[in-house]
Scaffold this motif. Structure first.
Motif, PDB file in Angstrom:
ATOM      1  N   CYS A   1      -5.887  -2.866   0.581  1.00  0.00           N
ATOM      2  CA  CYS A   1      -5.179  -2.661   1.839  1.00  0.00           C
ATOM      3  C   CYS A   1      -6.203  -2.818   2.959  1.00  0.00           C
ATOM      4  O   CYS A   1      -7.151  -2.054   3.052  1.00  0.00           O
ATOM      5  CB  CYS A   1      -4.553  -1.267   1.895  1.00  0.00           C
TER       6      CYS A   1
ATOM      7  N   CYS B   1      -4.403   2.356   8.249  1.00  0.00           N
ATOM      8  CA  CYS B   1      -3.928   2.972   7.005  1.00  0.00           C
ATOM      9  C   CYS B   1      -4.460   4.407   6.891  1.00  0.00           C
ATOM     10  O   CYS B   1      -5.635   4.667   7.134  1.00  0.00           O
ATOM     11  CB  CYS B   1      -4.413   2.145   5.820  1.00  0.00           C
TER      12      CYS B   1
ATOM     13  N   HIS C   1       0.127   4.074   1.013  1.00  0.00           N
ATOM     14  CA  HIS C   1      -0.213   4.959   2.135  1.00  0.00           C
ATOM     15  C   HIS C   1       0.310   4.441   3.471  1.00  0.00           C
ATOM     16  O   HIS C   1       0.549   5.208   4.387  1.00  0.00           O
ATOM     17  CB  HIS C   1      -1.730   5.154   2.210  1.00  0.00           C
ATOM     18  N   CYS C   2       0.433   3.104   3.599  1.00  0.00           N
ATOM     19  CA  CYS C   2       0.861   2.573   4.893  1.00  0.00           C
ATOM     20  C   CYS C   2       1.962   1.520   4.759  1.00  0.00           C
ATOM     21  O   CYS C   2       2.431   0.988   5.763  1.00  0.00           O
ATOM     22  CB  CYS C   2      -0.332   1.994   5.647  1.00  0.00           C
TER      23      CYS C   2
ATOM     24  N   CYS D   1       0.837  -1.194   0.000  1.00  0.00           N
ATOM     25  CA  CYS D   1       0.000   0.000   0.000  1.00  0.00           C
ATOM     26  C   CYS D   1       0.883   1.260   0.000  1.00  0.00           C
ATOM     27  O   CYS D   1       1.801   1.369   0.806  1.00  0.00           O
ATOM     28  CB  CYS D   1      -0.895  -0.011   1.233  1.00  0.00           C
TER      29      CYS D   1
HETATM   30 ZN   LIG Z   1      -2.810   1.070   3.427  1.00  0.00          ZN
END
Ligand SMILES: [Zn+2]
Ligand SMILES: [Zn+2]
Length: 477
Positions: free
Chosen positions: A161, A166, A142-143, A140
């Motif tokens: 995800c 997240c 974002h995380c 992912c």
């Molecule tokens: Zn994520």
């Protein structure tokens, strides 16, 4: 007696219909020769939110050549390719080991044709459908957590995800109103809350150069002189007259009897001859391309014609026709542009409309390490307003579309895919090599000196065909 009455009635009906059409013509001011143009239903494409690309971690890669050398050094004899029995499952010749790149000779079909393979060189096990999967781990953006595969579709797998911490998910949650939160509790499927990635496993190898094939037609066998052929192409393609009107013109003005069906057959042969030349011509290109889809009718069904062209040089580079407005065709259309680039420019940009298929195509190419930007301009190809920056581009696309539609209108659709491909190929040849363009100070997009010095259009068509034939001979010699 009865048949006569019916004949009479039919005549009467025909006559009335003609009267009505004439009256309508007078009322509306449209030519009575114009066939009514049925508009395709402009189906909105699926509004699909396409997220950013994931983090792609490429696991350790091996080199089969090195492994084979090591095997030879360790064992004193080379590793033999797989011995296949006549009843064993065949391995596609284009297949390679995803881990070490060993060619198909070293691959076993593992479990009775169920699509599992094993590499004899590095022992890697893989599946035909998921062979790109082996190449990378998806995380992912974002995380940085590894994505989970949640769905398997025909052309792609969906990854999600599922991390509750997240930032993507948290941000979406915090932006919800009380009302939305309540609905979300009752129907979580109605909201897209989490990061999603679609990984394509379309069996398509980008940038696979294929050498031009010699078409199986021989123009010297046509029962028509090159000049007559040039005249026919000028009337039908340049001026967008129908094949029937072209046949009538040939008879009434030039005294040449030729059926409209022969005209279509000749043009089909010309298109087959020109296509390799049009597709492999070493165009001088910029790094700004735009794409658009338009409709054509094939076998009574609406098809999509994907046009991609150089926004600066005004050269049409790809023009696939497909019954579907899908990601696979978008990939093909973009690939045909990429194939014409001497190298992939750093700022390569495709400007397209808002259809998510182009973002999915972008993801597909980036999976194959071919990065480029996609700028989506809502309203680029429809009535909506676009920003000032893209207004000139909108005009370019509209002009191309108008030119094509002006020429296509006379065909009343095509009886076959081949017919549509032929017509579109001739249009592209005309557009790139023969048609002066106002934005290029009245010059044609691709200047070929041999064509320029000729006195008229039929002569230029004839010369273009000559050049294409000569080029083919040089290529295949
Ligand atoms: Zn994520
Ligand atoms: Zn291997």
């Amino acid at each position: 007696m009865l048949p006569q009455i019916i004949t009479y009635l039919l005549m009467l009906i025909n006559y009335q219909e003609q009267m009505i059409r004439t009256l309508l013509t007078l009322l509306i001011g449209k030519s009575m020769f114009d066939k009514p143009i049925e508009a395709p239903v402009n189906k909105p494409y699926r509004k699909l939110q396409v997220d950013d690309l994931p983090i792609i971690e490429v696991p350790e890669k091996l080199d089969f050549k090195q492994l084979l050398t090591e095997h030879l050094a360790a064992n004193g004899k080379p590793l033999k390719p797989v011995q296949r029995r006549s009843n064993s499952t065949p391995v596609p010749a284009s297949m390679k080991c995803p881990k070490c790149g060993a060619p198909s000779e070293y691959l076993y079909a593992n479990n009775g044709g169920k699509g599992q393979f094993q590499c004899k060189v590095c022992s890697c096990l893989f599946n035909q459908k998921s062979r790109y999967l082996k190449e990378a781990i998806l995380k992912c953006p974002h995380c940085a957590k590894t994505l989970e595969k949640i769905k398997e579709r025909k052309d792609f797998n969906v990854f999600k995800c599922k991390n509750n911490d997240c930032s993507y998910y948290q941000k979406k949650l915090s932006r919800m109103s009380q009302k939305e939160k309540k609905r979300f509790k009752e129907d979580p499927q109605a909201f897209k809350m989490r990061y999603i990635y679609r990984q394509f496993h379309i069996d398509y190898q980008p940038l696979a150069k294929h050498s031009p094939k010699k078409p199986k037609v021989d123009l010297s066998r046509l029962y028509v002189s090159p000049h007559t052929l040039g005249l026919i192409l000028t009337y039908h393609v340049n001026y967008g007259l129908s094949a029937r009107k072209t046949a009538a013109l040939m008879k009434d003005i030039h005294g040449v009897s030729i059926s409209h069906q022969s005209i279509l057959n000749y043009e089909n042969s010309v298109a087959l001859t020109l296509k390799p030349y049009v597709d492999h011509y070493p165009y001088e290109l910029s790094d700004q391309f735009c794409g658009d889809e338009t409709y054509i009718r094939v076998n009574g069904r609406w098809h999509y014609l994907f046009f991609f062209f150089d926004a600066v040089k005004k050269v049409i580079l790809s023009y696939p026709v497909s019954p579907n407005r899908d990601t696979a065709t978008a990939i093909r259309a973009i690939d045909e542009v990429l194939l014409k680039l001497k190298e992939i420019p750093e700022n390569l940009t495709f400007v397209v409309d808002g259809n998510p298929i182009y973002l999915l195509a972008q993801h597909f190419f980036s999976q194959h390490e071919i990065p480029f930007d996609v700028i989506q301009v809502i309203g680029l190809t429809n009535e909506d307003e676009v920003s000032k920056e893209y207004r000139p581009l909108k005009q370019i696309i509209e002009r191309l579309n108008r030119t094509f539609k002006g020429n296509y209108r006379s065909t009343h659709g095509f009886g076959s895919e081949q017919g549509s491909v032929s017509f579109v190929t001739l249009f592209v040849a005309y557009f790139n090599f023969l048609r002066p363009h106002s934005a290029l100070e009245g010059k044609v997009p691709v200047l070929i000196p041999e064509l320029e010095q000729l006195p008229n259009m039929p002569a230029r068509w004839t010369k273009l065909i000559d050049l294409a034939q000569q080029w083919l001979i040089d290529q295949t010699a």
